[in-house]
Design an enzyme around this catalytic site. Sequence first.
Site, PDB file in Angstrom:
ATOM      1  N   TYR A 158       0.839  -1.206   0.000  1.00 45.68           N
ATOM      2  CA  TYR A 158       0.000   0.000   0.000  1.00 45.68           C
ATOM      3  C   TYR A 158       0.870   1.251   0.000  1.00 45.68           C
ATOM      4  CZ  TYR A 158      -3.317   3.476   1.875  1.00 45.68           C
ATOM      5  OH  TYR A 158      -4.087   4.596   2.090  1.00 45.68           O
ATOM      6  N   ALA A 159       1.867   1.277   0.875  1.00 46.08           N
ATOM      7  CA  ALA A 159       2.753   2.435   0.954  1.00 46.08           C
ATOM      8  C   ALA A 159       3.496   2.649  -0.354  1.00 46.08           C
ATOM      9  CB  ALA A 159       3.742   2.250   2.109  1.00 46.08           C
ATOM     10  N   ALA A 160       3.963   1.562  -0.964  1.00 43.05           N
ATOM     11  CA  ALA A 160       4.674   1.677  -2.242  1.00 43.05           C
ATOM     12  C   ALA A 160       3.748   2.187  -3.341  1.00 43.05           C
ATOM     13  CB  ALA A 160       5.267   0.321  -2.622  1.00 43.05           C
ATOM     14  N   ALA A 161       2.506   1.701  -3.350  1.00 43.82           N
ATOM     15  CA  ALA A 161       1.539   2.136  -4.359  1.00 43.82           C
ATOM     16  C   ALA A 161       1.221   3.619  -4.209  1.00 43.82           C
ATOM     17  CB  ALA A 161       0.269   1.301  -4.255  1.00 43.82           C
TER      18      ALA A 161
END
Length: 263
Positions: free
Chosen positions: A155-158
């Site tokens: 999620y953080a990477a997205a």
Amino acid sequence: MTQFNFNNELSGKIALVTGGTKGAGKAIAERLIQAGATVIITARNLPEEENPNLNFIPADLSTLKGTQKVVEDILERYGRLDILINNLGSSETPGGGFAVLTDEDWESTLRTNLLAPVRLDRGFLPQMIDQGSGVIIHIASIQGRLPLYDSTLPYAAAKAGLINYSKSLSNEVSPKGIRVLTVSPGWIMTTSAARMMERIAESSKGTVEQATQSVMDALGGIPFGRPAKPEEVAEFVGFLVSPRAGYLTGTEYVIDGGTIPTI
């Protein structure tokens, strides 16, 4: 000096809010209605509460078919879209860090949080460019800068990718009359978040206040002392899409009560 009527400043505008059936998305949709816009919401599930002023399109935006359905339905029925709020976002991956994450965990998260807004932008931008105006808001997250690797790494990477993409897109389409902005909230006390606090309190035999403080501590603290309210995020988005913010584009705005500890 230009005078604005805040109550009807979006009169005549067509707006889409993805993930608009609950939480911040619901609050944003209701705020845009108050400003006079015709508002469409989309999600996989029916709204929490029926609102005759909202036009609902059921769709799974994590799929190409779902995004195409929304674009085609709106352009066929309304002929255009003036405001696109890419609010949809979720993380359903297990905790445990990188080792427990499968390809499907990564791919499903990227489809929902990055590819869905990319596809919707691609579907509506040609018409916005033709009319020479439009506003696109990408709702990202402070996790784009402050990732929680144990539980929400994909999620953080997205969201980090969404922030970068949003800036790049603004550079391309702002000269054509389209404003593109990013809003990155911190922790928002939605209905589901409130229920989670109740579950934590019950399991730890503590209070809801103690459960809330424990989550804030896990985030490194919130100097303002509490999570955001959905309506606070919605109010800022309402300003950004309005004529009052007509010179703003290409910028990320963080709404986190001071959570991120660096500049």
